[in-house]
Design a protein around this motif. Structure first.
Motif, PDB file in Angstrom:
ATOM      1  N   ALA A   1     -56.020 -35.531-160.678  1.00  0.00           N
ATOM      2  CA  ALA A   1     -55.006 -36.550-160.413  1.00  0.00           C
ATOM      3  C   ALA A   1     -54.475 -37.153-161.708  1.00  0.00           C
ATOM      4  O   ALA A   1     -53.264 -37.367-161.856  1.00  0.00           O
TER       5      ALA A   1
ATOM      6  N   TRP B   1     -52.084 -34.753-163.397  1.00  0.00           N
ATOM      7  CA  TRP B   1     -50.767 -34.806-162.752  1.00  0.00           C
ATOM      8  C   TRP B   1     -49.988 -36.017-163.248  1.00  0.00           C
ATOM      9  O   TRP B   1     -48.792 -35.925-163.573  1.00  0.00           O
ATOM     10  N   LEU B   2     -50.670 -37.162-163.280  1.00  0.00           N
ATOM     11  CA  LEU B   2     -50.010 -38.399-163.693  1.00  0.00           C
ATOM     12  C   LEU B   2     -49.477 -38.300-165.113  1.00  0.00           C
ATOM     13  O   LEU B   2     -48.325 -38.685-165.385  1.00  0.00           O
TER      14      LEU B   2
ATOM     15  N   LEU C   1     -46.309 -36.089-165.509  1.00  0.00           N
ATOM     16  CA  LEU C   1     -45.066 -36.464-164.818  1.00  0.00           C
ATOM     17  C   LEU C   1     -43.955 -36.958-165.740  1.00  0.00           C
ATOM     18  O   LEU C   1     -42.789 -36.585-165.543  1.00  0.00           O
TER      19      LEU C   1
ATOM     20  N   LEU D   1     -52.009 -44.278-157.717  1.00  0.00           N
ATOM     21  CA  LEU D   1     -50.811 -44.053-156.918  1.00  0.00           C
ATOM     22  C   LEU D   1     -49.661 -44.926-157.399  1.00  0.00           C
ATOM     23  O   LEU D   1     -48.506 -44.473-157.468  1.00  0.00           O
TER      24      LEU D   1
ATOM     25  N   PHE E   1     -48.327 -43.474-160.514  1.00  0.00           N
ATOM     26  CA  PHE E   1     -47.509 -42.291-160.256  1.00  0.00           C
ATOM     27  C   PHE E   1     -46.040 -42.679-160.118  1.00  0.00           C
ATOM     28  O   PHE E   1     -45.147 -41.967-160.600  1.00  0.00           O
TER      29      PHE E   1
ATOM     30  N   GLY F   1     -45.092 -42.569-163.998  1.00  0.00           N
ATOM     31  CA  GLY F   1     -44.721 -41.168-163.870  1.00  0.00           C
ATOM     32  C   GLY F   1     -43.262 -40.960-163.534  1.00  0.00           C
ATOM     33  O   GLY F   1     -42.511 -40.349-164.301  1.00  0.00           O
TER      34      GLY F   1
END
Length: 500
Positions: A48, A51-52, A55, A101, A104, A108
């Motif tokens: 996770a 991914w962050l 971004l 989240l 993100f 992100g």
């Protein structure tokens, strides 16, 4: 205030664009440092967090079409300003984050989107403000990304140690609002009609009088031109971009974390990124100079350099000492710089002049895809193996494989260049009709030339009627079309006389 292209104000604009690129590069390309901070603050989830951290740079690439629309609709100044507001807002909102989240969305999506829009506005500004020095200005501005990494690699760590990660985001957001200040100096240029130049024997006439200006009919251009994908070379080039950015995404993201195993501490693990960026700047200067040599094939140089950097990436786990890692990351930074130094020339060589803008635009989503895959892929490998080594091996293999895909574009480009040269090879004749009964018995091939214009080295006689029309030049060189009734006087006629 009257503004002209390549004027003093244009260089002030360039300085502001460089400042904008410093902020952009410092935040987007420092994902490896953010990765270490987030892993300490939130429950450790390498997938996770990867991914962050991937971004911002991914949204930077993807949002370029949005920036193009804003530029066409509201102008480059407004585009750069709006992008600055969105990016700064994203970083500032990250201060209130309570989960990954939330980050993100704020760090992100919002931050990356804002930087992408601002970047497009800045590049459009340089295109308008510079004409003669456009290439120089664009090259100088690209150094801003590397300067940003050098500055922010230490700044982010310092702010995190002094004010915590929330205070770090708040201060970074305040710094990013300076993108709006930089955008404010990008005044719209007046729509000037360039003078029409007419070549003459002795001078160049500039038709600048109002009565001599005629309205130019605007040609409606397709907003999306997908014909570039008819070229297999361009398709392979884009797939190559995917694997290049997979390798880059893994390497840049995990380099600071892996440097701890070489003896770097929390206070100086950003040193490896600094060394990589400094060598990248030096490499851009060197490869830009080499790439301008007429005998250098930029696509071959680009491919060879990235293949070498891929091998070095794969060898990173074998140089797990402070000295070894610094030397290797400097080596990689020097050769991987061709992505910034030679990429425009490579795209130009593949798609040509008319479709250059389309080639650049369509290559960005593939680069974004690679970045979006690389970081999370490394996170999955780290979660499953518990080691960074396999990630660097994958990065090296991915980079080398990306250049294997470039073999066909190189071969095809060389074949096209050879065919293009053969198309314009003309035989130059020496024509002597003295004591000849038929002209076709007096024409002797002298040499071959690669020039488009042809030259008659010597023509004994005087037949001006043949030379009245430039379009008859090819006909003139055919033996059967040369009149046998030629006078006894001699004239030497050169191609420059025929084309004036």
């Amino acid at each position: 205030m009257r503004i002209q292209r390549d004027s003093g104000w244009a260089w002030i604009v360039l300085v502001c664009v460089i400042c904008s690129q410093i902020i952009l590069g410092g935040v987007c390309i420092s994902g490896g440092i953010f990765y270490m901070i987030f892993m300490d603050v939130f429950p450790p989830d390498p997938i996770a967090v990867s991914w962050l951290c991937s971004l911002p740079i991914t949204l930077w690439f993807i949002s370029s079409p949005v920036g193009s629309y804003v530029t066409n609709r509201y102008g480059y100044r407004a585009c750069a300003f709006i992008g600055g507001v969105i990016a700064a807002t994203g970083l500032t909102l990250s201060y209130f984050a309570t989960s990954l989240l939330f980050l993100f969305f704020s760090h992100g999506i919002l931050t990356g989107l804002g930087f992408g829009i601002n970047f497009t506005g800045c590049m459009a500004t340089l295109n308008v403000y510079f004409d003669k020095y456009k290439t120089v200005a664009t090259g100088i501005s690209s150094v801003g990304h590397n300067l940003g990494i050098i500055i922010y690699a230490e700044l982010i760590v310092l702010l995190d140690d002094s004010y915590g990660w929330r205070g770090m985001f708040l201060i970074l957001g305040a710094i990013t609002f300076n993108l709006c200040a930089c955008a404010s100096v990008m005044f719209p240029m007046p729509n000037l009609i360039p003078p029409v130049t007419v070549p003459n024997h002795n001078s160049t006439l500039s038709l600048t009088k109002p009565e001599m200006r005629k309205p130019v009919k605007k040609i409606k251009k397709k907003l999306i031109n997908i014909t570039v994908f008819r070229k297999l070379s361009f398709i392979l080039f884009n797939f190559s971009n995917v694997f290049i950015n997979i390798a880059q995404g893994i390497y840049i993201l995990y380099l600071p974390s892996y440097s701890k195993y070489a003896g770097f501490t929390q206070t100086n693990f950003g040193t490896v990124l600094v060394v990589n960026s400094v060598s990248n700047i030096v490499g851009k200067a060197v490869f830009s100079f080499i790439g301008h040599h007429p005998k250098i094939n930029c696509t071959v140089l680009y491919t060879a350099s990235l293949a070498v950097s891929g091998v070095a990436m794969g060898l990173t786990p074998l140089f797990l000492t402070k000295t070894g890692m610094l030397l290797l990351t400097g080596f990689i930074g020097f050769f991987v710089c061709v992505i910034g130094a030679l990429l425009p020339a490579v795209i130009y060589g593949i798609v040509g002049f008319d479709r250059f803008a389309d080639g650049v635009g369509f290559s960005l989503p593939f680069k974004a895809t690679g970045n979006l895959i690389g970081g999370p892929l490394a996170g999955i490998l780290l979660a499953s193996t518990g080691s960074y080594e396999i990630s660097f091996y994958i990065a090296g293999v991915s980079m080398v494989f990306s250049q294997v895909l470039m073999i066909y574009p190189i071969v095809h480009q060389k074949q096209r260049q050879k065919a293009h040269q053969n198309k314009y090879i003309y035989t130059v004749y020496e024509i002597s009709v003295e004591n000849c009964s038929a002209a076709n018995t007096c024409i002797k091939p002298l040499k071959r030339s690669n020039g488009i214009r042809q030259e008659i080295l010597s023509l004994e006689g005087n037949n001006d009627d043949i030379l009245n029309n430039v379009a008859e030049l090819d006909t003139l060189l055919k033996p059967e079309n040369i009149s046998s009734k030629v006078g006894e006087s001699s004239n030497a006629i050169r191609s420059d006389d025929l084309f004036t």
